[in-house]
Design a protein around this motif. Sequence first.
Motif, mmCIF file in Angstrom:
data_model
loop_
_atom_site.group_PDB
_atom_site.id
_atom_site.type_symbol
_atom_site.label_atom_id
_atom_site.label_comp_id
_atom_site.label_asym_id
_atom_site.label_seq_id
_atom_site.Cartn_x
_atom_site.Cartn_y
_atom_site.Cartn_z
ATOM 1 N N MET A 1 8.308 -8.386 13.876
ATOM 2 C CA MET A 1 7.518 -9.068 12.859
ATOM 3 C C MET A 1 6.412 -8.148 12.334
ATOM 4 N N LEU A 2 5.833 -7.345 13.203
ATOM 5 C CA LEU A 2 4.776 -6.426 12.807
ATOM 6 C C LEU A 2 5.291 -5.389 11.816
ATOM 7 N N GLU A 3 6.535 -4.944 11.991
ATOM 8 C CA GLU A 3 7.116 -3.978 11.065
ATOM 9 C C GLU A 3 7.277 -4.575 9.678
ATOM 10 N N LEU A 4 7.588 -5.862 9.586
ATOM 11 C CA LEU A 4 7.737 -6.529 8.296
ATOM 12 C C LEU A 4 6.399 -6.569 7.563
ATOM 13 N N VAL A 5 5.327 -6.834 8.293
ATOM 14 C CA VAL A 5 3.998 -6.867 7.685
ATOM 15 C C VAL A 5 3.623 -5.477 7.179
ATOM 16 N N ASN A 6 3.926 -4.440 7.954
ATOM 17 C CA ASN A 6 3.592 -3.087 7.542
ATOM 18 C C ASN A 6 4.365 -2.670 6.297
ATOM 19 N N MET A 7 5.588 -3.168 6.117
ATOM 20 C CA MET A 7 6.362 -2.829 4.928
ATOM 21 C C MET A 7 5.735 -3.441 3.683
ATOM 22 N N LEU A 8 5.041 -4.560 3.855
ATOM 23 C CA LEU A 8 4.435 -5.222 2.705
ATOM 24 C C LEU A 8 3.070 -4.639 2.357
ATOM 25 N N ASP A 9 2.489 -3.904 3.297
ATOM 26 C CA ASP A 9 1.184 -3.302 3.070
ATOM 27 C C ASP A 9 1.334 -1.965 2.343
ATOM 28 N N VAL A 10 0.254 -1.544 1.710
ATOM 29 C CA VAL A 10 0.231 -0.256 1.024
ATOM 30 C C VAL A 10 -0.711 0.655 1.793
ATOM 31 N N ASN A 11 -0.249 1.857 2.099
ATOM 32 C CA ASN A 11 -1.043 2.827 2.838
ATOM 33 C C ASN A 11 -1.806 3.699 1.849
ATOM 34 N N CYS A 12 -3.115 3.498 1.782
ATOM 35 C CA CYS A 12 -3.972 4.299 0.908
ATOM 36 C C CYS A 12 -4.869 5.161 1.770
ATOM 37 N N MET A 13 -4.477 6.428 1.923
ATOM 38 C CA MET A 13 -5.258 7.406 2.685
ATOM 39 C C MET A 13 -5.519 6.920 4.109
ATOM 40 N N GLY A 14 -4.522 6.299 4.735
ATOM 41 C CA GLY A 14 -4.653 5.846 6.109
ATOM 42 C C GLY A 14 -5.184 4.434 6.250
ATOM 43 N N VAL A 15 -5.590 3.808 5.172
ATOM 44 C CA VAL A 15 -6.081 2.432 5.200
ATOM 45 C C VAL A 15 -4.964 1.527 4.716
ATOM 46 N N MET A 16 -4.602 0.548 5.544
ATOM 47 C CA MET A 16 -3.537 -0.379 5.165
ATOM 48 C C MET A 16 -4.131 -1.500 4.312
ATOM 49 N N ILE A 17 -3.661 -1.617 3.081
ATOM 50 C CA ILE A 17 -4.146 -2.635 2.162
ATOM 51 C C ILE A 17 -3.025 -3.648 1.968
ATOM 52 N N PRO A 18 -3.306 -4.937 2.192
ATOM 53 C CA PRO A 18 -2.256 -5.951 2.040
ATOM 54 C C PRO A 18 -1.693 -5.961 0.619
ATOM 55 N N SER A 19 -0.406 -6.207 0.519
ATOM 56 C CA SER A 19 0.244 -6.199 -0.789
ATOM 57 C C SER A 19 -0.304 -7.295 -1.695
ATOM 58 N N SER A 20 -0.827 -8.378 -1.116
ATOM 59 C CA SER A 20 -1.402 -9.443 -1.945
ATOM 60 C C SER A 20 -2.639 -8.944 -2.694
ATOM 61 N N ILE A 21 -3.436 -8.095 -2.049
ATOM 62 C CA ILE A 21 -4.615 -7.527 -2.715
ATOM 63 C C ILE A 21 -4.178 -6.559 -3.803
ATOM 64 N N VAL A 22 -3.165 -5.744 -3.510
ATOM 65 C CA VAL A 22 -2.646 -4.805 -4.504
ATOM 66 C C VAL A 22 -2.125 -5.569 -5.714
#
Length: 117
Positions: A1-22
């Motif tokens: 389940m954690l891998e699914l969340v990481n796929m939806l996040d965007v990696n900006c310079m090492g900071v994981m930003i949720p796809s909903s914010i993007v």
Amino acid sequence: MLELVNMLDVNCMGVMIPSSIVSLVHTIIVMIQVVVPLLLIIWGMIDFAKAVIGGDEDKIKAGQKTFMKRLIAAIVVFLVVTIVTLLINLVGSLNDSNVNTDQITTCIKAFTSGKES
């Protein structure tokens, strides 16, 4: 389940930003790019129409200048994201330091396109 969340996040310079914010930031950018130029053009047309209806030559010229300024501002607002992205890509190509500009470009593209590229 954690891998699914990481796929939806965007990696900006090492900071994981949720796809909903993007997605939210992308929607706001698109709204600004569309609504602000439309409002500027409409306000400029109203000012120019008032000047023409008034019939005074000086007011018509002033209304024409105001309309042209608002039209240029509308074009700049519409193109600001493209201009900023272009400048960052240009600076990134000239950069000789250890900063990874590919990560910065990927982050910017994620926010401007609404998805991770």
